[in-house]
Design a protein around this motif. Structure first.
Motif, PDB file in Angstrom:
ATOM      1  N   LYS A 123      35.387  35.515  45.566  1.00 23.75           N
ATOM      2  CA  LYS A 123      35.343  36.662  44.651  1.00 23.75           C
ATOM      3  C   LYS A 123      33.909  37.140  44.459  1.00 23.75           C
ATOM      4  CE  LYS A 123      36.399  38.215  39.962  1.00 23.75           C
ATOM      5  NZ  LYS A 123      37.051  37.904  38.659  1.00 23.75           N
ATOM      6  N   MET A 124      32.988  36.202  44.252  1.00 16.54           N
ATOM      7  CA  MET A 124      31.604  36.584  43.987  1.00 16.54           C
ATOM      8  C   MET A 124      30.981  37.304  45.177  1.00 16.54           C
ATOM      9  SD  MET A 124      28.430  34.209  42.666  1.00 16.54           S
ATOM     10  CE  MET A 124      28.222  33.278  44.181  1.00 16.54           C
ATOM     11  N   ASP A 129      29.790  44.802  43.993  1.00 16.62           N
ATOM     12  CA  ASP A 129      29.585  45.752  42.889  1.00 16.62           C
ATOM     13  C   ASP A 129      29.423  45.021  41.561  1.00 16.62           C
ATOM     14  OD1 ASP A 129      32.245  44.901  43.178  1.00 16.62           O
ATOM     15  OD2 ASP A 129      33.024  46.665  42.122  1.00 16.62           O
ATOM     16  N   ILE A 130      30.158  43.928  41.400  1.00 13.98           N
ATOM     17  CA  ILE A 130      30.068  43.138  40.174  1.00 13.98           C
ATOM     18  C   ILE A 130      28.954  42.102  40.262  1.00 13.98           C
ATOM     19  CG2 ILE A 130      31.313  41.545  38.649  1.00 13.98           C
ATOM     20  CD1 ILE A 130      33.898  42.831  39.520  1.00 13.98           C
ATOM     21  N   PHE A 131      28.709  41.590  41.484  1.00 16.24           N
ATOM     22  CA  PHE A 131      27.712  40.535  41.678  1.00 16.24           C
ATOM     23  C   PHE A 131      26.668  40.953  42.712  1.00 16.24           C
ATOM     24  CE2 PHE A 131      31.744  38.387  40.554  1.00 16.24           C
ATOM     25  CZ  PHE A 131      31.346  37.741  39.389  1.00 16.24           C
ATOM     26  N   GLU A 415      28.377  43.059  34.944  1.00 13.37           N
ATOM     27  CA  GLU A 415      29.253  43.317  33.793  1.00 13.37           C
ATOM     28  C   GLU A 415      29.885  42.002  33.374  1.00 13.37           C
ATOM     29  OE1 GLU A 415      33.450  44.573  35.792  1.00 13.37           O
ATOM     30  OE2 GLU A 415      31.786  46.011  36.127  1.00 13.37           O
ATOM     31  N   ASP A 416      30.473  41.985  32.187  1.00 12.74           N
ATOM     32  CA  ASP A 416      31.242  40.812  31.763  1.00 12.74           C
ATOM     33  C   ASP A 416      32.388  40.605  32.744  1.00 12.74           C
ATOM     34  OD1 ASP A 416      29.608  40.541  29.591  1.00 12.74           O
ATOM     35  OD2 ASP A 416      31.055  41.299  28.116  1.00 12.74           O
ATOM     36  N   THR A 417      32.585  39.371  33.189  1.00 17.03           N
ATOM     37  CA  THR A 417      33.653  39.097  34.149  1.00 17.03           C
ATOM     38  C   THR A 417      34.070  37.639  34.011  1.00 17.03           C
ATOM     39  OG1 THR A 417      34.283  39.255  36.493  1.00 17.03           O
ATOM     40  CG2 THR A 417      32.032  38.516  36.016  1.00 17.03           C
ATOM     41  N   GLU A 418      34.840  37.143  34.967  1.00 20.53           N
ATOM     42  CA  GLU A 418      35.247  35.739  34.956  1.00 20.53           C
ATOM     43  C   GLU A 418      35.364  35.221  36.383  1.00 20.53           C
ATOM     44  OE1 GLU A 418      38.359  34.330  36.010  1.00 20.53           O
ATOM     45  OE2 GLU A 418      39.013  36.267  36.806  1.00 20.53           O
ATOM     46  N   LEU A 419      35.164  33.934  36.530  1.00 23.61           N
ATOM     47  CA  LEU A 419      35.377  33.229  37.800  1.00 23.61           C
ATOM     48  C   LEU A 419      36.201  31.992  37.520  1.00 23.61           C
ATOM     49  CD1 LEU A 419      31.827  33.374  39.490  1.00 23.61           C
ATOM     50  CD2 LEU A 419      33.890  34.590  40.232  1.00 23.61           C
ATOM     51  N   GLU A 420      37.334  31.880  38.196  1.00 26.62           N
ATOM     52  CA  GLU A 420      38.213  30.717  38.020  1.00 26.62           C
ATOM     53  C   GLU A 420      38.529  30.468  36.540  1.00 26.62           C
ATOM     54  OE1 GLU A 420      39.579  28.485  40.796  1.00 26.62           O
ATOM     55  OE2 GLU A 420      39.285  30.610  41.255  1.00 26.62           O
TER      56      GLU A 420
END
Length: 537
Positions: A123-124, A129-131, A415-420
């Protein structure tokens, strides 16, 4: 702040901090670096870090398990090998049932989330765009590393600028697989090895050989490092390379910026970099002039042309043109990403062949099957390197268990996000923790065992890849290392020719007899790795 309070932040008491400084830091200083002035400057820096910077992670990521800064600093200054550091500090965290492969520790950029999960890494690395990539050397203008690595290059740029450079460079890297050049330099290596008596330090030998490769393949410059290891240009480059790998300057870049006058050896490294950059500028000007005057060799195949020539030709045929500054910056990155990494990968492959003679012999049989067993040097073709199935399995397993690149350049959450399922707030620094993901028993079966069979068709690696990025010695996603195929072909040519020419083994008194002993900062490298070679023909 009391000794007790400091221990709460760093894991060390003031007395332990003093021991760390006097026993491990002071001995790293060279020449007159033990003078009162320098010792005082470093002591002040340690005090500043202890009281101002070395704290728990910021509250935004304090929900993650973490390793304290001074625990890491002590490990590095003690020279603890990467494998020991991993087993002692990291694997106990990420192998816990409740852990999702994420933890935090501080590095040169500050507190960073280390990602050792295949799914989270996918994902990262796919969501640039997010990372997006973060500046790897903020606030380090003027340091040796910043002068060599920072700039408008394909490794560090983001957005449209990165896409423009990548689009121009992709054809050059796909065309340039100069196996004849690789093979010719292997033959040069053989002539040097024949004059050696006793064990050979392969770490040093592979560093010299790959310097010749990257010089010729990058911009048609022959360092002659393999056969003339003490010549002027080799010393210039080695001064730069060694200077960037010293822990003192990694932890205290301000010394490089504000106190350079105190360190004569460091000033020499900067002067070496001045000469190296001037040489690159001269090569670029010469190449541009030759192409403008149409001084090309029409009989030379594209795959044997140097990368600089291919990039300049690409810009002449409608591609976006790179400025001299962009070309210089990218040539520096080619050295950084393609020299030490491939040299150490080759050293590690040679080590595992020495440790496991049955694996060595099976690989030799494949080389004979593809290239013949006549007692003469045979340079593989590009097509033949693609047929080296078992040799490629050994290369991939080596890059898993002892990949020279242990982590990728940092990303910063946009931005605020999540991983696993773990919250990652905007502004958080993250990096793919390649080494520890490759050694995580929650991902790989018996990860400390060297087993090339993992990479056979339909094997463990193929099954794991369906759910993420479990094997990523070259990074992953859209920013996968542009030189991956180049490096793998380089390794196949070297290893297949070496297998036909020699058998080899570890000396009985090798420090690596039980386990490969390495450094633990920057590109992973083996300590003096002596190997005994015996000629087959």
């Amino acid at each position: 702040m009391s000794s007790y309070q400091l221990s709460g932040y760093t894991g060390l008491t003031l007395n332990q901090l003093q021991v760390l400084y006097s026993k491990y830091l002071v001995p790293t200083l060279k020449d007159k670096a033990k003078s009162t002035t320098i010792a005082s400057a470093v002591a002040l820096l340690l005090g500043y870090l202890a009281f101002k910077k070395i704290q728990e992670p910021p509250h935004e990521i304090r929900h993650l398990p973490h390793i304290s800064y001074f625990t890491m600093l002590r490990s590095i200054l003690q020279g603890e090998p990467t494998s020991s550091l991993s087993k002692r500090l990291v694997i106990p965290i990420i192998s816990c049932p409740e852990n999702n492969g994420l933890y935090a520790r501080i590095n040169g950029l500050g507190w960073t989330v280390h990602v050792a999960s295949p799914e989270a890494n996918k994902k990262m690395l796919m969501r640039t765009d997010i990372f997006p990539k973060s500046d790897p050397l903020p606030g380090t203008d003027g340091t040796l590393a910043s002068r060599f690595l920072r700039g408008p290059n394909v490794l560090l740029l983001n957005g449209a600028s990165w896409k423009t450079q990548r689009k121009l460079m992709n054809p050059a890297f796909h065309q340039s697989i100069p196996v004849n050049m690789f093979g010719g330099l292997v033959q040069r290596l053989f002539s040097v090895m024949e004059n050696e008596t006793g064990p050979i330090n392969v770490t040093n030998l592979m560093m010299r050989w790959t310097l010749d490769v990257i010089g010729q393949a990058g911009f048609d410059f022959d360092f002659h490092a393999t056969d003339e290891p003490e010549n002027e240009w080799v010393q210039v480059y080695n001064s730069i390379s060694k200077g960037m790998g010293k822990p003192l300057w990694f932890f205290f870049p301000v010394l490089d910026r504000k106190f350079l006058w105190l360190f004569p050896e460091r000033r020499k490294s900067h002067k070496s970099l001045d000469r190296f950059l001037e040489m690159l500028d001269g090569v670029i000007v010469k190449k541009r002039k030759a192409l403008k005057e149409n001084k090309r060799n029409p009989s030379m195949k594209d795959n044997e042309k140097d990368l600089l020539t291919l990039m300049l030709e690409g810009s002449q045929t409608g591609g976006a043109a790179l400025t001299d500054r962009e070309l210089q910056s990218n040539l520096c990155i080619f050295f950084f990403a393609g020299h030490d990494t491939t040299a150490n990968a080759l050293s590690f492959i040679i080590y595992f062949f020495a440790k496991y003679p049955k694996i060595q012999q099976r690989a030799r049989e494949e080389a004979h099957k593809i290239l013949g067993d006549a007692p003469q040097d045979v340079i593989p073709t590009v097509e033949e390197t693609k047929d080296m199935t078992y040799i490629n399995m050994v290369i991939k397993e080596t890059l898993r268990i002892k990949g020279p690149v242990t982590a990728i350049p940092a990303r910063r959450a946009a931005e605020d996000t999540e991983l696993e399922g773990v919250f990652i707030p905007k502004g958080t620094l993250l990096t793919s923790d390649i080494y520890n993901m490759h050694h995580n028993p929650k991902i790989w079966n018996d990860p400390e065992t060297f087993d090339p069979e993992r990479f056979k068709a339909g094997g463990e690696a193929d099954m794991l890849a369906s759910s993420g990025m479990p094997w990523m010695p070259f990074g992953g996603g859209s920013r996968l290392c542009i030189g991956m195929n180049f490096s793998l072909a380089e390794q196949r040519v070297m290893i297949s020719m070496l297998l036909r020419k020699y058998t080899w083994r570890l000396p009985e008194d090798s420090i690596h007899k039980d386990e490969l002993r390495t450094n633990n900062i920057g590109i992973m490298s083996a300590k003096i790795l002596d190997i005994i070679f015996e000629k087959i023909y």
